[in-house]
Design an enzyme around this catalytic site. Structure first.
Site, PDB file in Angstrom:
ATOM      1  N   LYS A  19       8.991 -31.391   6.270  1.00  8.51           N
ATOM      2  CA  LYS A  19       9.113 -30.019   6.789  1.00  8.51           C
ATOM      3  C   LYS A  19       7.731 -29.345   6.886  1.00  8.51           C
ATOM      4  O   LYS A  19       7.390 -28.751   7.898  1.00  8.51           O
ATOM      5  CB  LYS A  19      10.032 -29.173   5.882  1.00  8.51           C
ATOM      6  CG  LYS A  19      11.449 -29.703   5.783  1.00  8.51           C
ATOM      7  CD  LYS A  19      12.327 -28.820   4.922  1.00  8.51           C
ATOM      8  CE  LYS A  19      11.888 -28.741   3.479  1.00  8.51           C
ATOM      9  NZ  LYS A  19      11.946 -30.041   2.731  1.00  8.51           N
ATOM     10  N   ARG A 133       2.487 -38.343  -2.100  1.00  8.97           N
ATOM     11  CA  ARG A 133       1.955 -37.107  -1.497  1.00  8.97           C
ATOM     12  C   ARG A 133       0.717 -36.635  -2.262  1.00  8.97           C
ATOM     13  O   ARG A 133       0.676 -36.678  -3.489  1.00  8.97           O
ATOM     14  CB  ARG A 133       3.030 -36.031  -1.511  1.00  8.97           C
ATOM     15  CG  ARG A 133       2.517 -34.657  -1.053  1.00  8.97           C
ATOM     16  CD  ARG A 133       3.612 -33.710  -0.619  1.00  8.97           C
ATOM     17  NE  ARG A 133       4.717 -33.596  -1.539  1.00  8.97           N
ATOM     18  CZ  ARG A 133       5.880 -33.008  -1.251  1.00  8.97           C
ATOM     19  NH1 ARG A 133       6.076 -32.494  -0.042  1.00  8.97           N
ATOM     20  NH2 ARG A 133       6.838 -32.946  -2.144  1.00  8.97           N
TER      21      ARG A 133
HETATM   22  P1  ADP Z   1       8.446 -31.494   2.766  1.00  5.80           P
HETATM   23  O1  ADP Z   1       7.683 -30.260   3.175  1.00  5.80           O
HETATM   24  O2  ADP Z   1       9.716 -31.680   3.543  1.00  5.80           O
HETATM   25  O3  ADP Z   1       8.636 -31.620   1.293  1.00  5.80           O
HETATM   26  P2  ADP Z   1       5.970 -32.898   3.492  1.00  5.80           P
HETATM   27  O4  ADP Z   1       5.657 -32.391   4.867  1.00  5.80           O
HETATM   28  O5  ADP Z   1       5.121 -32.399   2.375  1.00  5.80           O
HETATM   29  O6  ADP Z   1       7.549 -32.752   3.173  1.00  5.80           O
HETATM   30  O7  ADP Z   1       5.900 -34.500   3.558  1.00  5.80           O
HETATM   31  C1  ADP Z   1       6.111 -35.282   2.386  1.00  5.80           C
HETATM   32  C2  ADP Z   1       5.045 -36.389   2.345  1.00  5.80           C
HETATM   33  O8  ADP Z   1       5.308 -37.333   3.355  1.00  5.80           O
HETATM   34  C3  ADP Z   1       3.617 -35.896   2.569  1.00  5.80           C
HETATM   35  O9  ADP Z   1       2.756 -36.658   1.762  1.00  5.80           O
HETATM   36  C4  ADP Z   1       3.383 -36.151   4.064  1.00  5.80           C
HETATM   37  O10 ADP Z   1       2.000 -36.428   4.345  1.00  5.80           O
HETATM   38  C5  ADP Z   1       4.240 -37.380   4.318  1.00  5.80           C
HETATM   39  N1  ADP Z   1       4.928 -37.379   5.618  1.00  5.80           N
HETATM   40  C6  ADP Z   1       5.444 -36.332   6.298  1.00  5.80           C
HETATM   41  N2  ADP Z   1       6.039 -36.742   7.424  1.00  5.80           N
HETATM   42  C7  ADP Z   1       5.919 -38.097   7.464  1.00  5.80           C
HETATM   43  C8  ADP Z   1       6.341 -39.117   8.373  1.00  5.80           C
HETATM   44  N3  ADP Z   1       7.026 -38.807   9.486  1.00  5.80           N
HETATM   45  N4  ADP Z   1       6.037 -40.398   8.085  1.00  5.80           N
HETATM   46  C9  ADP Z   1       5.351 -40.720   6.950  1.00  5.80           C
HETATM   47  N5  ADP Z   1       4.927 -39.817   6.050  1.00  5.80           N
HETATM   48  C10 ADP Z   1       5.199 -38.515   6.296  1.00  5.80           C
HETATM   49  P1  AMP Z   2       8.617 -27.257  -1.999  1.00  4.05           P
HETATM   50  O1  AMP Z   2       7.150 -26.971  -1.904  1.00  4.05           O
HETATM   51  O2  AMP Z   2       9.371 -26.730  -0.834  1.00  4.05           O
HETATM   52  O3  AMP Z   2       8.901 -28.706  -2.284  1.00  4.05           O
HETATM   53  O4  AMP Z   2       9.144 -26.425  -3.269  1.00  4.05           O
HETATM   54  C1  AMP Z   2       8.644 -26.690  -4.570  1.00  4.05           C
HETATM   55  C2  AMP Z   2       9.502 -25.989  -5.604  1.00  4.05           C
HETATM   56  O5  AMP Z   2       9.397 -24.570  -5.445  1.00  4.05           O
HETATM   57  C3  AMP Z   2      11.007 -26.280  -5.549  1.00  4.05           C
HETATM   58  O6  AMP Z   2      11.353 -27.488  -6.218  1.00  4.05           O
HETATM   59  C4  AMP Z   2      11.572 -25.040  -6.239  1.00  4.05           C
HETATM   60  O7  AMP Z   2      11.410 -25.100  -7.647  1.00  4.05           O
HETATM   61  C5  AMP Z   2      10.656 -23.939  -5.716  1.00  4.05           C
HETATM   62  N1  AMP Z   2      11.180 -23.369  -4.440  1.00  4.05           N
HETATM   63  C6  AMP Z   2      10.593 -23.462  -3.210  1.00  4.05           C
HETATM   64  N2  AMP Z   2      11.343 -22.836  -2.291  1.00  4.05           N
HETATM   65  C7  AMP Z   2      12.429 -22.353  -2.931  1.00  4.05           C
HETATM   66  C8  AMP Z   2      13.576 -21.633  -2.523  1.00  4.05           C
HETATM   67  N3  AMP Z   2      13.782 -21.285  -1.234  1.00  4.05           N
HETATM   68  N4  AMP Z   2      14.500 -21.282  -3.472  1.00  4.05           N
HETATM   69  C9  AMP Z   2      14.315 -21.607  -4.761  1.00  4.05           C
HETATM   70  N5  AMP Z   2      13.262 -22.311  -5.211  1.00  4.05           N
HETATM   71  C10 AMP Z   2      12.322 -22.682  -4.310  1.00  4.05           C
END
Ligand code: ADP
Ligand code: AMP
Length: 223
Positions: A19, A133
């Site tokens: 995302k 990550r």
């Molecule tokens: P989210 O915001 O949904 O938690 P991230 O954007 O941080 O996910 O992505 C999670 C990890 O996977 C990061 O280390 C990112 O660089 C990597 N990543 C994101 N999209 C892809 C993809 N399509 N293929 C491989 N790795 C990806």
């Molecule tokens: P993220 O960076 O989206 O993976 O979020 C990291 C952590 O922040 C999550 O595991 C939650 O503990 C907290 N968090 C982020 N967004 C929310 C949300 N919309 N509601 C509640 N907790 C959140």
């Protein structure tokens, strides 16, 4: 379909689906503002604010920060002028209560969510992505040691900042975060489907292929 601004998008999907990665690309491509609730919490944590201290225990366990706190934080953030053209919500909402609150706060601004791209990804893929990550301590840029590595190990390509591993990206916490996703966040898929806003995107593809699919999906609301 109407193309008037603001265009608000909500990205849903399990943690690690990409995302944040996609939101940053869409921000640049579409001129909308990415708002990541996780980034807002991490910023508060870094600055040792009261909100950051409250959030920390929940984040460490991979649980959700309580709705009232999270909703208030986002409601305040979207008042700023950089959100005027539209927001890419990344990681918010994560519960039905948050989703309803978001509808209400946007209605107060005479606006609404225009599309909800759902990043569909398998458990093995998101677990693998999250455990590799790395995040820049300085600018927040996100890398993946296998799939999206920095040019120099441990160093941010953008600002030369130090890369670190989020403490909640440990294997045990990752599993709990996925459990929390299934239990509390996945009902949003049905919520937005019923509102005819949901569009599913295959997130088990390389970053650029997902980006192309996202652009294709949002074309109907941005022309
Ligand atoms: P989210 O915001 O949904 O938690 P991230 O954007 O941080 O996910 O992505 C999670 C990890 O996977 C990061 O280390 C990112 O660089 C990597 N990543 C994101 N999209 C892809 C993809 N399509 N293929 C491989 N790795 C990806
Ligand atoms: P993220 O960076 O989206 O993976 O979020 C990291 C952590 O922040 C999550 O595991 C939650 O503990 C907290 N968090 C982020 N967004 C929310 C949300 N919309 N509601 C509640 N907790 C959140």
């Amino acid at each position: 379909m109407a193309s008037a601004y603001p265009v608000h998008l909500v990205l849903v999907g399990p943690p690690g689906a990409g995302k944040g990665t996609q939101a940053v690309m869409l921000e640049r491509e579409l001129g909308l503002k990415q708002i990541s609730s996780g980034d807002l919490f991490r910023e508060n944590l870094k600055n040792q604010t009261e909100l950051g201290q409250l959030a920390q225990a929940y984040m460490d366990r991979g649980e959700l920060v309580p709705d009232n706190v999270t909703i208030a934080m986002v409601a305040e953030r979207i008042q700023r002028s950089d959100c005027a053209k539209g927001v890419i919500f990344d990681g918010f909402p994560r519960t039905l209560e948050q989703a309803k609150a978001l509808d209400e706060m946007l209605a107060l601004q005479d606006s609404e969510i225009r599309l909800v791209p759902a990043l569909v990804s398998s458990d093995e893929v998101v677990i693998d992505r999250m455990t590799g990550r790395r995040v820049c301590r300085n600018c927040g840029a996100v890398y993946q040691i296998s799939y999206n590595p920095p040019k120099v190990e441990g160093v941010c390509d953008v600002c030369s900042g130090e890369l670190y591993q989020r403490s909640d990206d440990s294997p045990e916490t990752v599993r709990n975060r996925l459990y929390v996703y299934y239990k509390q966040t996945s009902p949003l898929i049905g919520y937005y489907f019923a509102k005819n806003l949901l569009v599913r995107v295959n997130a088990d593809q390389p970053i650029d292929a997902v980006n192309q699919a996202m652009l294709q999906a949002v074309k109907v609301v941005i022309e």
